[in-house]
Design a protein around this motif. Structure first.
Motif, PDB file in Angstrom:
ATOM      1  N   GLY A 259      -6.975 -12.163   1.399  1.00 33.95           N
ATOM      2  CA  GLY A 259      -5.899 -12.991   1.055  1.00 33.95           C
ATOM      3  C   GLY A 259      -4.552 -11.951   0.593  1.00 33.95           C
ATOM      4  O   GLY A 259      -4.806 -10.825   0.466  1.00 33.95           O
ATOM      5  N   PRO A 260      -3.428 -12.353   0.892  1.00 33.97           N
ATOM      6  CA  PRO A 260      -2.081 -11.643   0.523  1.00 33.97           C
ATOM      7  C   PRO A 260      -1.736 -11.314  -0.956  1.00 33.97           C
ATOM      8  O   PRO A 260      -0.856 -10.700  -1.223  1.00 33.97           O
ATOM      9  CB  PRO A 260      -1.362 -12.346   1.325  1.00 33.97           C
ATOM     10  CG  PRO A 260      -1.463 -14.012   1.044  1.00 33.97           C
ATOM     11  CD  PRO A 260      -3.161 -13.819   1.320  1.00 33.97           C
ATOM     12  N   GLU A 261      -2.516 -12.084  -1.724  1.00 30.07           N
ATOM     13  CA  GLU A 261      -2.363 -11.930  -3.103  1.00 30.07           C
ATOM     14  C   GLU A 261      -2.603 -10.578  -3.718  1.00 30.07           C
ATOM     15  O   GLU A 261      -1.801 -10.291  -4.736  1.00 30.07           O
ATOM     16  CB  GLU A 261      -2.721 -12.976  -3.932  1.00 30.07           C
ATOM     17  CG  GLU A 261      -2.445 -14.332  -3.611  1.00 30.07           C
ATOM     18  CD  GLU A 261      -3.123 -15.161  -2.270  1.00 30.07           C
ATOM     19  OE1 GLU A 261      -2.842 -16.072  -1.809  1.00 30.07           O
ATOM     20  OE2 GLU A 261      -4.098 -14.251  -1.718  1.00 30.07           O
ATOM     21  N   ILE A 262      -3.534  -9.910  -3.270  1.00 31.74           N
ATOM     22  CA  ILE A 262      -3.986  -8.720  -3.778  1.00 31.74           C
ATOM     23  C   ILE A 262      -3.928  -7.351  -2.947  1.00 31.74           C
ATOM     24  O   ILE A 262      -4.115  -7.498  -1.661  1.00 31.74           O
ATOM     25  CB  ILE A 262      -5.814  -8.984  -3.957  1.00 31.74           C
ATOM     26  CG1 ILE A 262      -5.825 -10.091  -4.579  1.00 31.74           C
ATOM     27  CG2 ILE A 262      -6.194  -7.780  -4.712  1.00 31.74           C
ATOM     28  CD1 ILE A 262      -7.499 -10.638  -4.620  1.00 31.74           C
ATOM     29  N   ALA A 263      -3.066  -6.625  -3.693  1.00 29.71           N
ATOM     30  CA  ALA A 263      -3.009  -5.214  -2.828  1.00 29.71           C
ATOM     31  C   ALA A 263      -4.470  -4.454  -2.619  1.00 29.71           C
ATOM     32  O   ALA A 263      -5.526  -4.610  -3.336  1.00 29.71           O
ATOM     33  CB  ALA A 263      -2.306  -4.206  -3.724  1.00 29.71           C
ATOM     34  N   HIS A 264      -4.402  -3.604  -1.627  1.00 33.98           N
ATOM     35  CA  HIS A 264      -5.796  -2.946  -1.399  1.00 33.98           C
ATOM     36  C   HIS A 264      -5.863  -1.504  -1.915  1.00 33.98           C
ATOM     37  O   HIS A 264      -6.607  -0.873  -1.662  1.00 33.98           O
ATOM     38  CB  HIS A 264      -6.095  -2.756  -0.015  1.00 33.98           C
ATOM     39  CG  HIS A 264      -5.022  -2.078   0.837  1.00 33.98           C
ATOM     40  ND1 HIS A 264      -3.738  -2.463   1.189  1.00 33.98           N
ATOM     41  CD2 HIS A 264      -4.957  -0.890   1.281  1.00 33.98           C
ATOM     42  CE1 HIS A 264      -3.109  -1.647   1.787  1.00 33.98           C
ATOM     43  NE2 HIS A 264      -3.779  -0.603   2.062  1.00 33.98           N
ATOM     44  N   PHE A 265      -5.269  -1.470  -3.103  1.00 31.60           N
ATOM     45  CA  PHE A 265      -5.539  -0.119  -3.865  1.00 31.60           C
ATOM     46  C   PHE A 265      -5.030  -0.781  -5.301  1.00 31.60           C
ATOM     47  O   PHE A 265      -4.487  -1.431  -5.647  1.00 31.60           O
ATOM     48  CB  PHE A 265      -4.272   1.154  -3.345  1.00 31.60           C
ATOM     49  CG  PHE A 265      -2.987   0.653  -3.406  1.00 31.60           C
ATOM     50  CD1 PHE A 265      -2.022   0.951  -4.662  1.00 31.60           C
ATOM     51  CD2 PHE A 265      -2.452  -0.070  -2.388  1.00 31.60           C
ATOM     52  CE1 PHE A 265      -0.764   0.664  -4.766  1.00 31.60           C
ATOM     53  CE2 PHE A 265      -0.878  -0.428  -2.452  1.00 31.60           C
ATOM     54  CZ  PHE A 265      -0.138  -0.006  -3.588  1.00 31.60           C
ATOM     55  N   GLY A 266      -5.307   0.344  -6.168  1.00 27.49           N
ATOM     56  CA  GLY A 266      -5.126   0.045  -7.775  1.00 27.49           C
ATOM     57  C   GLY A 266      -3.989   0.951  -8.082  1.00 27.49           C
ATOM     58  O   GLY A 266      -3.386   1.800  -7.722  1.00 27.49           O
ATOM     59  N   LYS A 267      -3.528   0.584  -9.380  1.00 26.29           N
ATOM     60  CA  LYS A 267      -2.134   1.246  -9.864  1.00 26.29           C
ATOM     61  C   LYS A 267      -2.418   2.829 -10.167  1.00 26.29           C
ATOM     62  O   LYS A 267      -1.879   3.414 -10.265  1.00 26.29           O
ATOM     63  CB  LYS A 267      -1.618   0.539 -10.904  1.00 26.29           C
ATOM     64  CG  LYS A 267      -2.267   0.628 -12.349  1.00 26.29           C
ATOM     65  CD  LYS A 267      -1.484  -0.043 -13.367  1.00 26.29           C
ATOM     66  CE  LYS A 267      -2.254   0.377 -14.970  1.00 26.29           C
ATOM     67  NZ  LYS A 267      -1.386  -0.449 -15.977  1.00 26.29           N
ATOM     68  N   ASP A 268      -3.736   3.210 -10.486  1.00 24.18           N
ATOM     69  CA  ASP A 268      -3.947   4.488 -10.816  1.00 24.18           C
ATOM     70  C   ASP A 268      -4.373   5.589  -9.513  1.00 24.18           C
ATOM     71  O   ASP A 268      -5.047   6.576  -9.395  1.00 24.18           O
ATOM     72  CB  ASP A 268      -5.368   4.655 -11.822  1.00 24.18           C
ATOM     73  CG  ASP A 268      -4.963   3.842 -13.116  1.00 24.18           C
ATOM     74  OD1 ASP A 268      -3.787   4.078 -13.245  1.00 24.18           O
ATOM     75  OD2 ASP A 268      -5.704   3.332 -13.445  1.00 24.18           O
ATOM     76  N   SER A 269      -4.134   4.995  -8.294  1.00 19.37           N
ATOM     77  CA  SER A 269      -4.352   5.499  -7.046  1.00 19.37           C
ATOM     78  C   SER A 269      -3.317   6.777  -7.035  1.00 19.37           C
ATOM     79  O   SER A 269      -2.256   6.798  -7.481  1.00 19.37           O
ATOM     80  CB  SER A 269      -4.013   4.725  -5.871  1.00 19.37           C
ATOM     81  OG  SER A 269      -4.845   3.708  -5.753  1.00 19.37           O
TER      82      SER A 269
END
Length: 484
Positions: A259-269
């Motif tokens: 789904g397009p709602e979720i990025a495939h990385f986190g904010k602490d990347s």
């Protein structure tokens, strides 16, 4: 019993949320969205308030629907008729700089491109013209990304579109670290304090904006995208205040659920640092909201946001639950557009019409994929409506049921899905008009009723479109008692 079994098939967390929540929704425009597009936007509020992430523009949904085309890479002009058939209002087209200016100062545009512009004009289709890529070696043999020369190419493109009478936006380059600048100048792909390719791209932006605005201050020109953090780095280079907008490519792969709602990385990347470019929920909406805030802070006013690429290549993650099959891509396509419009995009461009492997709506053998028909049905269902509110999911845009309300001359319409997959709910429209439900291909869906007369709807990853609703809707998990 059947409804209860269907509920168990869905995500456990989503099921528990459904089981304890009664979603009573009232219709009306959100104050938050009005603040998000106001000229005197409070940057810190925009950056830190998730409610301001919902910011659809006050235009019909159909006016936002775009498509990346590859006519300059061999795509047949026969596909022009498909643009009209699908209801496309914007394309992202291009003609490479090196092929246009083969002699310094002489810009020769292909007849096929002029034919495309004529078609765009006649059919009310705008063009996000990507200014790509390097100069002709005979013109700038040692300086293929000369900022002044690139700026003159931008002006030539602006003149051509203006003379053709086509609405257009100039996008300065495309993914510069992938297509030449990083290889030529060096630096990390995601940017860094001392990053030569970022420095050079900023020079190209500054010069392109200067020259285009000198030609006609009303011409729209925007930055491109490479990666979320690269915007933050080139915004540190004092980009011109006359800049009109920016482009993003919010591809979402490998997020653990499709789904397009979720990025495939986190904010602490590591590639996101030192910026806080997203919220803890990893939502694409927070990425776009925070980037809108960053541009507003650095440029001094809110800018238009254009999603100039977003799509799914088939065959990724084979053997996993979220393998991108043709069926799944067709299910996710409307969610791409709906999420982009909800986040405030002026245009959302699906990647792509044809070519580039398994990305295209049309295969190399000219047969149409299911994504083609999903896009066409979406425009038919929502094109004449304006998005006015997110009814379900504002408290969590990356999980569970998501429902968006649209309003048009024919009344209200709802687009609703469940991110985690199948779940059954009862639906109370609170309206005397008979309910009509359509799947993401525009096919009418049958539904049964529970004991008290409420319809049972099956939600899944693909949106369904609902007509015959009034001023509120009530969605409730299917209970054992109601099936008796």
């Amino acid at each position: 019993m059947k409804g209860l079994k269907m509920l168990k098939k869905g995500n456990v967390v989503a099921g528990l949320l459904l089981a304890v929540a009664l979603l009573i929704i009232s219709v009306g425009c959100s104050d938050a969205s009005e603040k998000a597009v106001a000229e005197n936007v409070d940057v810190e509020q925009l950056r830190n308030n998730p409610e301001l992430g919902f910011a659809p523009l006050p235009i019909k949904f159909g006016e936002t629907v775009g498509l990346v085309v590859h006519f300059n890479q061999g795509e047949t002009l026969e596909h022009l008729k498909d643009l009209k058939n699908m209801g496309i209002k914007w394309v992202r087209d291009e003609e490479y700089w090196g092929g246009i200016e083969k002699k310094k100062g002489e810009y020769v545009w292909p007849a096929k491109f002029k034919r495309r512009l004529k078609f765009y004009k006649e059919n009310g289709i705008g063009n996000i013209f990507a200014l790509t890529y390097s100069a002709n070696k005979n013109v700038y043999p040692d300086d293929p990304y000369n900022p002044e020369g690139f700026g003159r190419y931008a002006v030539a493109a602006a003149k051509l579109h203006k003379d053709a009478g086509v609405e257009f936006v100039l996008e300065i380059f495309n993914e510069p670290a992938n297509f030449g600048l990083r290889k030529k100048y060096g630096g990390k792909w995601y940017g860094e304090p001392n990053c030569p390719w970022i420095d050079h791209y900023a020079k190209m932006v500054i010069e392109s904006v200067r020259q285009v605005k000198a030609y006609d201050p009303n011409m729209k020109i925007i930055t491109t995208d490479h990666w979320w953090s690269t915007h933050y780095w080139w915004l540190e280079k004092d980009l011109p205040k006359e800049l009109d907008g920016f482009a993003v490519h919010p591809y979402a792969h490998g997020a653990g659920t499709p789904g397009p709602e979720i990025a495939h990385f986190g904010k602490d990347s590591s590639h996101a640092k030192p910026w806080t470019i997203m919220d803890d929920d990893r939502s694409n909406r927070s990425l776009m909201r925070r980037l809108r805030a960053q541009y507003a802070e650095k440029i001094g006013r809110p800018l238009e946001m254009y999603i100039t690429e977003w799509g799914y290549a088939l065959g990724r993650f084979k053997g996993k639950e979220w393998e991108t099959t043709e069926d799944l891509a067709a299910a996710l396509l409307p969610r791409v557009f709906i999420n982009g419009v909800a986040a405030g995009a002026r245009v959302v461009s699906w990647y792509c019409s044809s070519g580039d492997g398994t990305w295209g709506l049309i295969r190399d053998d000219q047969t149409k994929r299911k994504t083609y028909y999903s896009l066409k049905a979406m425009v038919e269902q929502l094109g004449d409506y304006q998005m006015i509110k997110q009814l379900v999911g504002m408290d969590g845009t990356t999980k569970g049921i998501q429902a968006y309300l649209f309003e048009g001359d024919a009344g209200y319409k709802l687009a609703v899905w469940n991110i985690e997959g199948p779940v059954e709910v009862t639906f109370d429209s609170g309206y005397p008009v008979p309910l009509k439900v359509y799947d993401h291909f525009g096919k009418a869906l049958p539904f049964r009723y529970v004991k008290d007369g409420l319809p049972i709807l099956k939600l899944d990853r693909a949106p369904i479109y609902i007509e015959g609703i009034g001023e509120y809707c009530l969605i409730e998990p299917l209970s054992l008692d109601k099936t008796k």
